[in-house]
Scaffold this motif. Structure first.
Motif, PDB file in Angstrom:
ATOM      1  N   SER A   1      -6.024   2.956   0.484  1.00 54.70           N
ATOM      2  CA  SER A   1      -7.070   2.907   1.506  1.00 54.70           C
ATOM      3  C   SER A   1      -7.004   1.583   2.246  1.00 54.70           C
ATOM      4  O   SER A   1      -6.770   0.537   1.648  1.00 54.70           O
ATOM      5  CB  SER A   1      -8.451   3.063   0.853  1.00 54.70           C
ATOM      6  OG  SER A   1      -9.482   3.003   1.818  1.00 54.70           O
ATOM      7  N   GLY A   2      -7.177   1.628   3.565  1.00 52.73           N
ATOM      8  CA  GLY A   2      -7.234   0.396   4.333  1.00 52.73           C
ATOM      9  C   GLY A   2      -5.901  -0.207   4.659  1.00 52.73           C
ATOM     10  O   GLY A   2      -5.714  -1.416   4.505  1.00 52.73           O
TER      11      GLY A   2
ATOM     12  N   ILE B   1     -15.464   1.061   1.295  1.00 56.54           N
ATOM     13  CA  ILE B   1     -15.162   2.192   0.415  1.00 56.54           C
ATOM     14  C   ILE B   1     -13.652   2.397   0.356  1.00 56.54           C
ATOM     15  O   ILE B   1     -12.937   2.186   1.349  1.00 56.54           O
ATOM     16  CB  ILE B   1     -15.855   3.488   0.909  1.00 56.54           C
ATOM     17  CG1 ILE B   1     -15.631   4.624  -0.097  1.00 56.54           C
ATOM     18  CG2 ILE B   1     -15.402   3.866   2.304  1.00 56.54           C
ATOM     19  CD1 ILE B   1     -16.428   5.875   0.202  1.00 56.54           C
ATOM     20  N   LYS B   2     -13.159   2.783  -0.817  1.00 52.02           N
ATOM     21  CA  LYS B   2     -11.751   3.166  -0.964  1.00 52.02           C
ATOM     22  C   LYS B   2     -11.662   4.671  -0.736  1.00 52.02           C
ATOM     23  O   LYS B   2     -12.054   5.467  -1.598  1.00 52.02           O
ATOM     24  CB  LYS B   2     -11.245   2.785  -2.354  1.00 52.02           C
ATOM     25  CG  LYS B   2     -11.193   1.287  -2.605  1.00 52.02           C
ATOM     26  CD  LYS B   2     -10.609   0.972  -3.981  1.00 52.02           C
ATOM     27  CE  LYS B   2     -10.533  -0.524  -4.204  1.00 52.02           C
ATOM     28  NZ  LYS B   2      -9.963  -0.853  -5.542  1.00 52.02           N
TER      29      LYS B   2
ATOM     30  N   THR C   1     -12.456   5.259   8.538  1.00 48.92           N
ATOM     31  CA  THR C   1     -11.677   5.684   7.377  1.00 48.92           C
ATOM     32  C   THR C   1     -10.195   5.464   7.674  1.00 48.92           C
ATOM     33  O   THR C   1      -9.709   5.821   8.743  1.00 48.92           O
ATOM     34  CB  THR C   1     -11.918   7.169   7.034  1.00 48.92           C
ATOM     35  OG1 THR C   1     -11.627   7.975   8.195  1.00 48.92           O
ATOM     36  CG2 THR C   1     -13.363   7.393   6.626  1.00 48.92           C
ATOM     37  N   ASP C   2      -9.490   4.870   6.727  1.00 46.85           N
ATOM     38  CA  ASP C   2      -8.090   4.504   6.892  1.00 46.85           C
ATOM     39  C   ASP C   2      -7.373   4.776   5.574  1.00 46.85           C
ATOM     40  O   ASP C   2      -7.712   4.186   4.547  1.00 46.85           O
ATOM     41  CB  ASP C   2      -8.001   3.024   7.273  1.00 46.85           C
ATOM     42  CG  ASP C   2      -6.571   2.547   7.513  1.00 46.85           C
ATOM     43  OD1 ASP C   2      -5.625   3.091   6.910  1.00 46.85           O
ATOM     44  OD2 ASP C   2      -6.401   1.586   8.293  1.00 46.85           O
ATOM     45  N   VAL C   3      -6.398   5.682   5.604  1.00 46.99           N
ATOM     46  CA  VAL C   3      -5.632   6.024   4.399  1.00 46.99           C
ATOM     47  C   VAL C   3      -4.139   6.003   4.736  1.00 46.99           C
ATOM     48  O   VAL C   3      -3.733   6.433   5.820  1.00 46.99           O
ATOM     49  CB  VAL C   3      -6.022   7.423   3.864  1.00 46.99           C
ATOM     50  CG1 VAL C   3      -5.187   7.777   2.641  1.00 46.99           C
ATOM     51  CG2 VAL C   3      -7.501   7.465   3.500  1.00 46.99           C
ATOM     52  N   TYR C   4      -3.329   5.495   3.804  1.00 46.09           N
ATOM     53  CA  TYR C   4      -1.885   5.458   4.025  1.00 46.09           C
ATOM     54  C   TYR C   4      -1.149   5.892   2.760  1.00 46.09           C
ATOM     55  O   TYR C   4      -1.688   5.834   1.646  1.00 46.09           O
ATOM     56  CB  TYR C   4      -1.431   4.051   4.433  1.00 46.09           C
ATOM     57  CG  TYR C   4      -1.551   3.020   3.336  1.00 46.09           C
ATOM     58  CD1 TYR C   4      -0.474   2.696   2.526  1.00 46.09           C
ATOM     59  CD2 TYR C   4      -2.763   2.363   3.111  1.00 46.09           C
ATOM     60  CE1 TYR C   4      -0.577   1.754   1.511  1.00 46.09           C
ATOM     61  CE2 TYR C   4      -2.881   1.414   2.104  1.00 46.09           C
ATOM     62  CZ  TYR C   4      -1.791   1.117   1.308  1.00 46.09           C
ATOM     63  OH  TYR C   4      -1.906   0.192   0.306  1.00 46.09           O
ATOM     64  N   VAL C   5       0.086   6.329   2.954  1.00 51.03           N
ATOM     65  CA  VAL C   5       0.994   6.632   1.860  1.00 51.03           C
ATOM     66  C   VAL C   5       2.107   5.589   1.913  1.00 51.03           C
ATOM     67  O   VAL C   5       2.686   5.352   2.982  1.00 51.03           O
ATOM     68  CB  VAL C   5       1.593   8.044   1.985  1.00 51.03           C
ATOM     69  CG1 VAL C   5       2.589   8.317   0.864  1.00 51.03           C
ATOM     70  CG2 VAL C   5       0.485   9.095   1.998  1.00 51.03           C
ATOM     71  N   GLY C   6       2.388   4.927   0.791  1.00 51.33           N
ATOM     72  CA  GLY C   6       3.347   3.844   0.859  1.00 51.33           C
ATOM     73  C   GLY C   6       4.114   3.596  -0.415  1.00 51.33           C
ATOM     74  O   GLY C   6       3.780   4.112  -1.487  1.00 51.33           O
ATOM     75  N   SER C   7       5.151   2.791  -0.268  1.00 49.63           N
ATOM     76  CA  SER C   7       5.920   2.266  -1.394  1.00 49.63           C
ATOM     77  C   SER C   7       5.772   0.759  -1.326  1.00 49.63           C
ATOM     78  O   SER C   7       6.262   0.116  -0.395  1.00 49.63           O
ATOM     79  CB  SER C   7       7.392   2.675  -1.285  1.00 49.63           C
ATOM     80  OG  SER C   7       8.154   2.087  -2.312  1.00 49.63           O
TER      81      SER C   7
END
Length: 349
Positions: free
Chosen positions: A58-59, A88-89, A37-43
């Protein structure tokens, strides 16, 4: 009464023997639930985008996935293997990488392995995937790795910029033969059946080679594609497309250097996409590393090119969990400039 007791005793003995046999078979087999599982917060803003997007995505570094894999020891060095894994997202819980992605688009296969190597049948990796991720420092990041973006992620923002890989990073309806390891050298031969009624000549074929020897990694692939993936049913691309790449890495201990070069072309055009990638991975202490990669893709029939540069830091909290921060600049000739930044967490299970 004695007869009944004897019968009961025989039944218990047989049951115990069967239990021991069953236990023995189970000891030779294994099935694992696994994933990432890989989640990020971004602009985020890619080249040519009209505006910037604030996202929970995700990813960031690896496409999130889950599934089961298993193996059974058949004796004499022969093993049966299977894999059923799905993308999966994680940010939304939606299955797949994009709309209409098949459920087990990552893996859906079964095969045999032994001293001869292995044969796998079903859906599996395309020839391009392993060489592309091994020869760049950001691996299989479909969000921040420049060469992966150029090869595999088309832009739907009016720039007309498509992916250079002809037919996805995974192929359906394929047979893969993987050779044994010869002193660090191995190869994978791929054949995908077109499954078009009345036209058995349509197919995808390809090969890749991998070499590992101490600090040296060398790799490359070639594909000749006529079928799209992961379309169900199989769909003809309308032409024959070829794609190849050579790449590698060398670990100097204080820095690991990466490089690759490849070309992609379709039979119905003289235009070639030529992609160069350079990168480094620099260890920071025992648990971190600075990552940087630059890629340029030039279209031979025009003056148009795309240049993407990413730099970031990846810090491992454990063998299974890491935190990362990435910043990316993206440029396409005569298009609005793009820049993105993301902070994320990745966990393997």
């Amino acid at each position: 009464m004695k007869k009944n007791l004897s019968t009961l005793s025989l039944s218990l003995s047989l049951g115990g023997a069967l239990l021991l046999c069953t236990t023995g078979v189970q000891a030779q087999s294994s099935v694992q639930l696994m994933g990432l599982t890989d989640v990020y917060v971004g602009s985020m803003k890619n080249a040519g985008d009209a505006g910037r997007s604030a996202v929970v995505g995700s990813g960031g570094m690896t496409t999130s996935w889950f599934g089961v894999k298993g193996t059974e020891d058949l004796g004499g060095g022969l093993k049966a293997n299977f894999a059923l894994t799905s993308f999966i997202k994680v940010d939304s819980g939606i299955q797949g990488r994009f709309a209409n992605d098949t459920f087990f688009s990552r893996d859906a296969n079964v095969g045999l392995s032994g001293g001869f190597g292995s044969v796998t049948v079903g859906r599996g990796l395309a020839p391009n995937f392993l060489p592309s991720i091994l020869s760049n420092p950001l691996g299989d990041s479909f969000t921040f790795a420049p060469v992966i973006l150029h090869m595999n992620v088309p832009l739907f923002n009016g720039t007309g910029w498509g992916s250079t890989t002809p037919s996805d990073t995974g192929w359906a309806n394929e047979i893969i033969y993987s050779t044994p390891n010869f002193g660090g050298l191995s190869a994978n031969l791929h054949y995908q059946f077109g499954e078009i009624a009345g036209d058995s000549g349509k197919k995808n074929v390809g090969i890749n080679a991998l070499y590992f020897n101490g600090p040296i990694t060398l790799t490359g692939f070639y594909e000749r594609d006529q079928m799209s993936n992961p379309a169900v049913p199989s769909t003809y691309l309308g032409t024959t497309k070829t794609d190849w790449m050579l790449g590698g890495a060398y670990d100097f201990t204080v820095v690991k250097a990466f490089a690759s070069y490849g070309q992609a072309k379709a039979d119905n055009t003289t235009n070639k996409a030529k992609t160069t990638q350079l990168g480094v991975s620099v260890p920071v202490g025992a648990t971190g590393k600075v990552l940087a990669s630059w890629a340029q893709t030039t279209l031979s029939a025009t003056d148009i090119s795309r240049k993407t540069f990413t730099v970031g830091y990846d810090h491992f909290l454990s063998k299974r969990t890491d935190l990362y921060v990435m910043a990316m600049a993206d440029r396409i000739t005569n298009q609005a400039k793009g820049s993105s930044v993301g902070v994320g967490v990745r966990h393997r299970f």
